[in-house]
Design a protein around this motif. Structure first.
Motif, PDB file in Angstrom:
ATOM      1  N   GLU A   1       0.834  -1.201   0.000  1.00 52.79           N
ATOM      2  CA  GLU A   1       0.000   0.000   0.000  1.00 52.79           C
ATOM      3  C   GLU A   1       0.873   1.258   0.000  1.00 52.79           C
ATOM      4  O   GLU A   1       2.005   1.250   0.478  1.00 52.79           O
ATOM      5  CB  GLU A   1      -0.909   0.010   1.227  1.00 52.79           C
ATOM      6  CG  GLU A   1      -1.978  -1.059   1.202  1.00 52.79           C
ATOM      7  CD  GLU A   1      -2.950  -0.898   2.356  1.00 52.79           C
ATOM      8  OE1 GLU A   1      -3.877  -0.069   2.237  1.00 52.79           O
ATOM      9  OE2 GLU A   1      -2.775  -1.603   3.371  1.00 52.79           O
ATOM     10  N   PRO A   2       0.330   2.381  -0.524  1.00 48.05           N
ATOM     11  CA  PRO A   2       1.089   3.636  -0.526  1.00 48.05           C
ATOM     12  C   PRO A   2       1.524   4.043   0.874  1.00 48.05           C
ATOM     13  O   PRO A   2       0.826   3.772   1.859  1.00 48.05           O
ATOM     14  CB  PRO A   2       0.088   4.646  -1.111  1.00 48.05           C
ATOM     15  CG  PRO A   2      -0.812   3.820  -1.968  1.00 48.05           C
ATOM     16  CD  PRO A   2      -0.952   2.512  -1.242  1.00 48.05           C
ATOM     17  N   LYS A   3       2.677   4.712   0.948  1.00 48.20           N
ATOM     18  CA  LYS A   3       3.229   5.124   2.232  1.00 48.20           C
ATOM     19  C   LYS A   3       2.889   6.576   2.578  1.00 48.20           C
ATOM     20  O   LYS A   3       3.334   7.094   3.590  1.00 48.20           O
ATOM     21  CB  LYS A   3       4.755   4.972   2.215  1.00 48.20           C
ATOM     22  CG  LYS A   3       5.249   3.597   1.779  1.00 48.20           C
ATOM     23  CD  LYS A   3       4.705   2.480   2.662  1.00 48.20           C
ATOM     24  CE  LYS A   3       5.351   1.146   2.326  1.00 48.20           C
ATOM     25  NZ  LYS A   3       5.044   0.664   0.966  1.00 48.20           N
ATOM     26  N   PHE A   4       2.101   7.240   1.727  1.00 44.55           N
ATOM     27  CA  PHE A   4       1.766   8.631   1.978  1.00 44.55           C
ATOM     28  C   PHE A   4       0.915   8.774   3.238  1.00 44.55           C
ATOM     29  O   PHE A   4      -0.066   8.043   3.401  1.00 44.55           O
ATOM     30  CB  PHE A   4       0.989   9.228   0.803  1.00 44.55           C
ATOM     31  CG  PHE A   4       1.733   9.220  -0.501  1.00 44.55           C
ATOM     32  CD1 PHE A   4       2.962   9.858  -0.612  1.00 44.55           C
ATOM     33  CD2 PHE A   4       1.208   8.608  -1.613  1.00 44.55           C
ATOM     34  CE1 PHE A   4       3.644   9.871  -1.808  1.00 44.55           C
ATOM     35  CE2 PHE A   4       1.881   8.602  -2.813  1.00 44.55           C
ATOM     36  CZ  PHE A   4       3.104   9.245  -2.914  1.00 44.55           C
ATOM     37  N   PRO A   5       1.226   9.730   4.118  1.00 46.73           N
ATOM     38  CA  PRO A   5       0.365   9.955   5.284  1.00 46.73           C
ATOM     39  C   PRO A   5      -1.079  10.249   4.904  1.00 46.73           C
ATOM     40  O   PRO A   5      -2.002   9.828   5.592  1.00 46.73           O
ATOM     41  CB  PRO A   5       1.021  11.161   5.972  1.00 46.73           C
ATOM     42  CG  PRO A   5       2.455  11.083   5.586  1.00 46.73           C
ATOM     43  CD  PRO A   5       2.444  10.555   4.179  1.00 46.73           C
TER      44      PRO A   5
END
Length: 567
Positions: free
Chosen positions: A196-200
Motif C-alpha cells: 500500500e502507498p506510504k503517503f500519510p
C-alpha cells in the motif's frame, strides 16, 4: 513442504524493481510444459490457464493476467501453490483473510470473491477433493491474489485510460515471482500490507473509511428543506435532524440536554455549520444557502465513494518522490509543496490556486511534468484559440484595444521577434495564424509577474495574476486551463531554495524589472497536477470538494464494470 521465503527486506528491494507485466509470453511458456499424466491437478491447472476463464469467480475472465498466471504455474511445474500435502496452507488462510479486509483498504471484497473463497477454504475436504477441484481452488487463489496485490500497489484503473498523464509503469512488479514469494512466506500478511502507498494522506483517508462505512449503513438519509437563506436565529423543523447529522460527522461536539428537539438554529449549531462549510470548500459564514444545502443533502454513501476514489488515485502516484516537489489538487483549488522527498501529507508550502473552468476545452488536465525554469516579467503568448475566439472580435470592434491591453502582433513567440503594425491587413493575419498575439510584460499582463514552466504538450504552467480578488472566492475555476497561484513570491522561494543567490529580495526585484528574465533551475522540481475530491489533513479532518470536472463519475463507472480492467 513449502520453502521459507527470503526476508521481508529482500522483498522490498524486489518489489520496487521496474519490471514489465507479462514478461513471458504464453506460447513460449507452454512450449516448456512437461508431459502430463491424465486427471491430475496439473492437467486441470493447464486447462484453466488455456481457457482464460475461471467458472466459479465473480469476474471469471482473466485475459489481463493470463500470461502472468501461466508463468507462475509453469515455473512451478504446474503444481499447486496454496496446498501442502492436500491441505490449504497457512499462507492460503492468510490471503483469504486479507481479501476479506479489502473494504477497509478502499477496495471491494466481493470483487475478490472473499466470501466464496472463505467458505471454500473452510469446507475444503482433502479426502474427497478431486484433481479438478484442487486445480480450481489453487488457480482461483492465485488469480485473486494477483488482482489484489496489483490493485493495492498501482490501483485498479490505469490513469492513462482516462486521459490522465500519470504513469504507473515504474511501480509495476514481477507478479508471478511476487505471488510465489507470498505463497511461501512466513509473513504473507506483512508482504501484502507493504504494497500500500506510504503517503500519510493515504493512511488518513483509510482511517476515515470505517466512520463513513458505518454512517452510510446506519444513518437514515435526510433531505433538508431549509429556505434559500437560513441564518442563525431562524427556526425550522429540520434543525433537530441537522444537529444529529453534524454530531455524527464530528462538526458538532455535543447536543446539550434539552436542545435536541429545538427548531432554533442557535450559535453553537451555527459554529458547527461553519466547520462543515470549511470541510466542504464553502464560504464558512454559518448561513445555509444553496451550496451548503446541497452539501448537507449529499448522500453519505457517495461520501464513502469519494474516499474510495481518493485512495485509488493515490495508488497512481510514485512510491517515493525524491527532492522537492509540488502537488496541485484541482477540486480543492490548492497547491502543496514538499521538501526533500517528504511524504505527501505534511506540506512545507500551501496556497490557494485558480484552475481551469469547468467547461469543455478549459479543464486543467491531470498529469506530471518537471519544472525546469522560471520566467520573471514574462510575455503572455496567446494560444490561437483565445486569439481568434476571444481577442479578435474585440480588436476589430475597438481600434484601441491592442494598445490599451499591451498587446502586440508578432510573427513568432521569440523574445526578439519583430513587432508588426496593427494594420487591418496584419490583424486579419491573426485569423490564419500567420501572425500571433502576445501581451507585453507588466502589471496588466495576464500571467502576472512570474511564470513557472514545466514543459508539457498541454501548454499548462503555473503563474501569478493581476486578478487577486478571485482568490477570495471559495470556488476558483476561472482560467483557460493554466494555474494561477496566490503567493508567487513564496512559490519562487520554494523552487529556487537550492540556488542561494535567489533571496526573497532578489525575487521581488526580478518581478519588477523592465525585461523578462529566465532562470533555469539547477534541480528540476516534479509537479503533479492531481484530482481528488477528498483530502485529509494532519489532524485527520476529512474535507470534501465538488467533482467540478465529473472525473469521479467517470472513474466510478469504470470501476463498476469489474475485471478485466483495461491495462
Amino acid at each position: 513442504m513449502n520453502k521459507v521465503c527470503p526476508t521481508l527486506g529482500i522483498f522490498f528491494q524486489f518489489a520496487v524493481t521496474v519490471l514489465a507485466l507479462g514478461t513471458v509470453a504464453a506460447s513460449a511458456v507452454q512450449a516448456e510444459a512437461p508431459e502430463l499424466i491424465p486427471d491430475t491437478p496439473a492437467v486441470h491447472i493447464q486447462s484453466l490457464l488455456k481457457e482464460g476463464t475461471h467458472p466459479k469467480l465473480r469476474w471469471g475472465k482473466f485475459p489481463d493476467y493470463k500470461a502472468q498466471l501461466e508463468q507462475l504455474y509453469y515455473q512451478n511445474g504446474l503444481t499447486p501453490l496454496w496446498l501442502n500435502e492436500g491441505r490449504p496452507t497457512p499462507q492460503a488462510e492468510t490471503l483469504v483473510a486479507s481479501l476479506a479486509e479489502a473494504d477497509s483498504k478502499g477496495l471491494n471484497a466481493a470483487d475478490y470473491d472473499a466470501e466464496l473463497l472463505g467458505k471454500w477454504l473452510s469446507e475444503f475436504d482433502t479426502t474427497s477433493a478431486n484433481p479438478r477441484e484442487v486445480a480450481s481452488f489453487d488457480v482461483a487463489l492465485s488469480l485473486v491474489a494477483m488482482r489484489y496485490v496489483s490493485n493495492l500497489y498501482v490501483g485498479r484503473i490505469n490513469p492513462n485510460n482516462i486521459d490522465y498523464g500519470l504513469n504507473v509503469e515504474p511501480k509495476r512488479v514481477d507478479l508471478p515471482n511476487l505471488i510465489q514469494k507470498i505463497a511461501q512466506s512466513q509473513q504473507p500478511a506483512a508482504m501484502i500490507d507493504a504494497l500500500e502507498p506510504k503517503f500519510p494522506i493515504y493512511e488518513r483517508l483509510k482511517a476515515a473509511l470505517p466512520q463513513y462505512q458505518r454512517l452510510a449503513k446506519e444513518m437514515t438519509p435526510v433531505q433538508f428543506s431549509f429556505p434559500a437563506k437560513f441564518s442563525p436565529g431562524d427556526r425550522h423543523k429540520d434543525v433537530p435532524a441537522l444537529r444529529h447529522l453534524l454530531l455524527a460527522l464530528g462538526d458538532l461536539n455535543e447536543i446539550k440536554q434539552g436542545s435536541a428537539g429545538s427548531p432554533v438554529y442557535g450559535p453553537e449549531l451555527a459554529q458547527a455549520v461553519k466547520r462543515f462549510q470549511q470541510r466542504h470548500g464553502l464560504t464558512a459564514d454559518g448561513i445555509i444557502g444553496k451550496g451548503t444545502l446541497n452539501q448537507l443533502n449529499f448522500p453519505l454513501a457517495d461520501r464513502l465513494r469519494q474516499i474510495q476514489l481518493g485512495l485509488e488515485r493515490l495508488r497512481w502516484l510514485p512510491e517515493q518522490i525524491h527532492g522537492n516537489y509540488l502537488v496541485v489538487n484541482i477540486p480543492s483549488f490548492q497547491l502543496f509543496g514538499f521538501r526533500n522527498g517528504s511524504a505527501f501529507g505534511r506540506s512545507d508550502l500551501q496556497m490557494n490556486v485558480i484552475v481551469g473552468e469547468s467547461v469543455d476545452g478549459r479543464h486543467t488536465p491531470v498529469f506530471h511534468s518537471d519544472m525546469t525554469y522560471i520566467v520573471f516579467r514574462p510575455y503572455w503568448n496567446l494560444p490561437y484559440k483565445i486569439t481568434v475566439k476571444e481577442m479578435l472580435p474585440q480588436i476589430l470592434s475597438n481600434p484601441g484595444y491592442l494598445a490599451k491591453n499591451s498587446l502586440e502582433l508578432v510573427p513568432n513567440f521569440s523574445p526578439n521577434a519583430p513587432v508588426y503594425e496593427p494594420s487591418f491587413r496584419n490583424i486579419e493575419m491573426l485569423t490564419t495564424g500567420a501572425l500571433k498575439l502576445r501581451q507585453k510584460p507588466g502589471p496588466k499582463n495576464a500571467l502576472g509577474l512570474v511564470k513557472f514552466a514545466f514543459p508539457n504538450h498541454n501548454n499548462i504552467y503555473l503563474h501569478s495574476t493581476p486578478s487577486k480578488g478571485l482568490f477570495k472566492k471559495a470556488r476558483r475555476d476561472f482560467s483557460h486551463g493554466c494555474i494561477r497561484v496566490e503567493d508567487p513570491v513564496a512559490l519562487a522561494e520554494f523552487v529556487l531554495a537550492d540556488q542561494g543567490e535567489w533571496t526573497r529580495e532578489r525575487i521581488e526585484s526580478a518581478m519588477t524589472r523592465d525585461k523578462p528574465k529566465t532562470v533555469t533551475l539547477k534541480q528540476a522540481v516534479p509537479v503533479y497536477i492531481f484530482y481528488s475530491t477528498v483530502l485529509a489533513d494532519e489532524s485527520g479532518t476529512v474535507s470534501f470538494y465538488d467533482d467540478i470536472y465529473g472525473h469521479d463519475l467517470i472513474l466510478s463507472d469504470l470501476l463498476a464494470k469489474g475485471f478485466p480492467y483495461p491495462s
